[in-house]
Design a protein around this motif. Structure first.
Motif, short mmCIF file in Angstrom:
data_model
loop_
_atom_site.label_atom_id
_atom_site.label_comp_id
_atom_site.label_asym_id
_atom_site.label_seq_id
_atom_site.Cartn_x
_atom_site.Cartn_y
_atom_site.Cartn_z
N PRO A 133 0.83 -1.20 0.00
CA PRO A 133 0.00 0.00 0.00
C PRO A 133 0.87 1.26 0.00
CG PRO A 133 -0.66 -1.50 1.77
CD PRO A 133 0.60 -2.05 1.17
N ALA A 134 0.42 2.30 -0.67
CA ALA A 134 1.20 3.54 -0.80
C ALA A 134 1.48 4.18 0.56
CB ALA A 134 0.45 4.51 -1.70
N SER A 135 0.62 3.95 1.52
CA SER A 135 0.82 4.58 2.83
C SER A 135 1.95 3.96 3.63
CB SER A 135 -0.47 4.51 3.64
OG SER A 135 -0.85 3.17 3.84
N VAL A 136 2.31 2.72 3.36
CA VAL A 136 3.32 2.03 4.17
C VAL A 136 4.69 2.69 4.07
CG1 VAL A 136 4.54 -0.17 4.47
CG2 VAL A 136 2.06 -0.15 4.25
N PRO A 137 5.24 2.97 2.86
CA PRO A 137 6.55 3.64 2.84
C PRO A 137 6.50 5.05 3.43
CG PRO A 137 5.76 3.25 0.60
CD PRO A 137 4.82 2.59 1.52
#
Length: 149
Positions: free
Chosen positions: A19-23
């Protein structure tokens, strides 16, 4: 004359990614670690170095998520998995021995891990590797291979 378009359902590749939010969360955590190291170092370089080392590790982990966001892909010929820091490994369907989901209760929560067994190696994927429940991904992989769930 235009080339004939092949229907997507017969050759479509499906991908699962981080998911884009993880990094973003990892990079924010790295910045917080550096900030806390500066705040609480009180002239002690060891504290600052330890906080910075942890931040660099977390930032490297975030970099992997940004460089190789696709962790798992499937098509009619087989499965492609992430290998190492940023490599890929192609698994032909005839090498895949089992696709299972390991469910375990821990600290009052249930965790699921997708396991792809190819005999000489075992590839593990969690919820935050796939941005989907591992059970659903296992079903999609089995369906792509033509197995009964």
């Amino acid at each position: 004359m235009r080339p004939e378009r092949i229907p997507e359902s017969s050759t479509a590749e499906r991908q699962w990614r981080v998911p884009a939010s993880v990094p973003v969360v990892k990079l924010f955590g790295a910045a917080v670690l550096v900030g806390l190291g500066l705040l609480f170092a009180e002239g002690d370089r060891v504290r600052l170095v330890l906080a910075s080392a942890a931040a660099v590790g977390l930032a490297g982990w975030a970099a992997r998520d940004l460089l190789v966001p696709v962790r798992l892909a499937v098509d009619p010929a087989g499965i492609t998995v992430v290998r190492g820091f940023a490599g890929r490994r192609r698994l032909a369907w005839d090498t895949v021995e089992a696709i299972t989901v390991d469910r375990r209760p821990r600290l009052g929560l249930s965790t699921e891990i997708l396991e792809i067994d190819v005999g000489d190696s075992l590839h593990l994927f969690g919820r935050y590797d796939l941005d989907a429940p591992p059970g659903e991904v296992a079903e999609a992989l089995r369906a792509a291979h033509g197995e009964a769930p």
